[in-house]
Design a protein around this motif. Sequence first.
Motif, mmCIF file in Angstrom:
data_model
loop_
_atom_site.group_PDB
_atom_site.id
_atom_site.type_symbol
_atom_site.label_atom_id
_atom_site.label_comp_id
_atom_site.label_asym_id
_atom_site.label_seq_id
_atom_site.Cartn_x
_atom_site.Cartn_y
_atom_site.Cartn_z
ATOM 1 N N VAL A 62 0.858 -1.182 0.000
ATOM 2 C CA VAL A 62 0.000 0.000 0.000
ATOM 3 C C VAL A 62 0.892 1.230 0.000
ATOM 4 C CG1 VAL A 62 -1.715 1.277 1.312
ATOM 5 C CG2 VAL A 62 -1.834 -1.203 1.207
ATOM 6 N N TYR A 64 -0.726 4.551 -0.621
ATOM 7 C CA TYR A 64 -1.551 5.729 -0.303
ATOM 8 C C TYR A 64 -2.716 5.320 0.585
ATOM 9 C CZ TYR A 64 1.026 7.293 -4.401
ATOM 10 O OH TYR A 64 2.031 7.585 -5.281
ATOM 11 N N ARG A 65 -3.081 6.221 1.514
ATOM 12 C CA ARG A 65 -4.224 5.962 2.400
ATOM 13 C C ARG A 65 -5.061 7.223 2.506
ATOM 14 N NH1 ARG A 65 -4.484 1.974 6.036
ATOM 15 N NH2 ARG A 65 -2.225 1.809 6.027
ATOM 16 N N THR A 72 -7.247 2.355 1.078
ATOM 17 C CA THR A 72 -5.865 2.356 0.608
ATOM 18 C C THR A 72 -5.802 2.115 -0.891
ATOM 19 O OG1 THR A 72 -5.640 -0.009 1.046
ATOM 20 C CG2 THR A 72 -4.985 1.508 2.812
ATOM 21 N N SER A 74 -2.596 1.030 -3.939
ATOM 22 C CA SER A 74 -1.213 0.634 -4.180
ATOM 23 C C SER A 74 -0.507 1.532 -5.196
ATOM 24 C CB SER A 74 -1.163 -0.806 -4.693
ATOM 25 O OG SER A 74 -1.744 -0.875 -5.977
ATOM 26 N N ILE A 93 1.965 6.995 2.366
ATOM 27 C CA ILE A 93 2.162 6.331 3.658
ATOM 28 C C ILE A 93 3.652 6.323 3.953
ATOM 29 C CG2 ILE A 93 2.003 4.177 4.897
ATOM 30 C CD1 ILE A 93 -0.517 3.574 3.345
#
Length: 93
Positions: A62, A64-65, A72, A74, A93
Motif C-alpha cells: 500500500v 496511499y491511504r 488504501t 497501491s 504512507i
Amino acid sequence: MSKTYKELLAEQRELNARIDAAMQAERAQAISTIRELMEQFGITASDLAAKRGPRTRGPLSVKYRDPKTGATWSGRGREPRWIAGKDRRAFAI
C-alpha cells in the motif's frame, strides 16, 4: 568475364533450390532421430511442451491511504475517487 544479371539470378534460383533440398533432407533426418529418442526414453509431446503455471504475485504494498475513510491504494490501476486529481504526496504512507 563477369556474369550478367540474368545469369546471376538463375544461379541464385538454382542455389536456393539446392539449399531447400538439403534443409528438407536434414530436417527429415532430425525428425527421425527425435522420434527414435522419444520412443527410447518414453517421451511424449506433452513432456516437451513448456510447463507454465499460473503467474502469482504477492500482495501489492500500500502506498496511499485516505485519512478520512482509511481506504488504501497501491498506486496501480485506476485512481480511486478520493485521490483523483489531488496531490498524492498528501496521501502517501
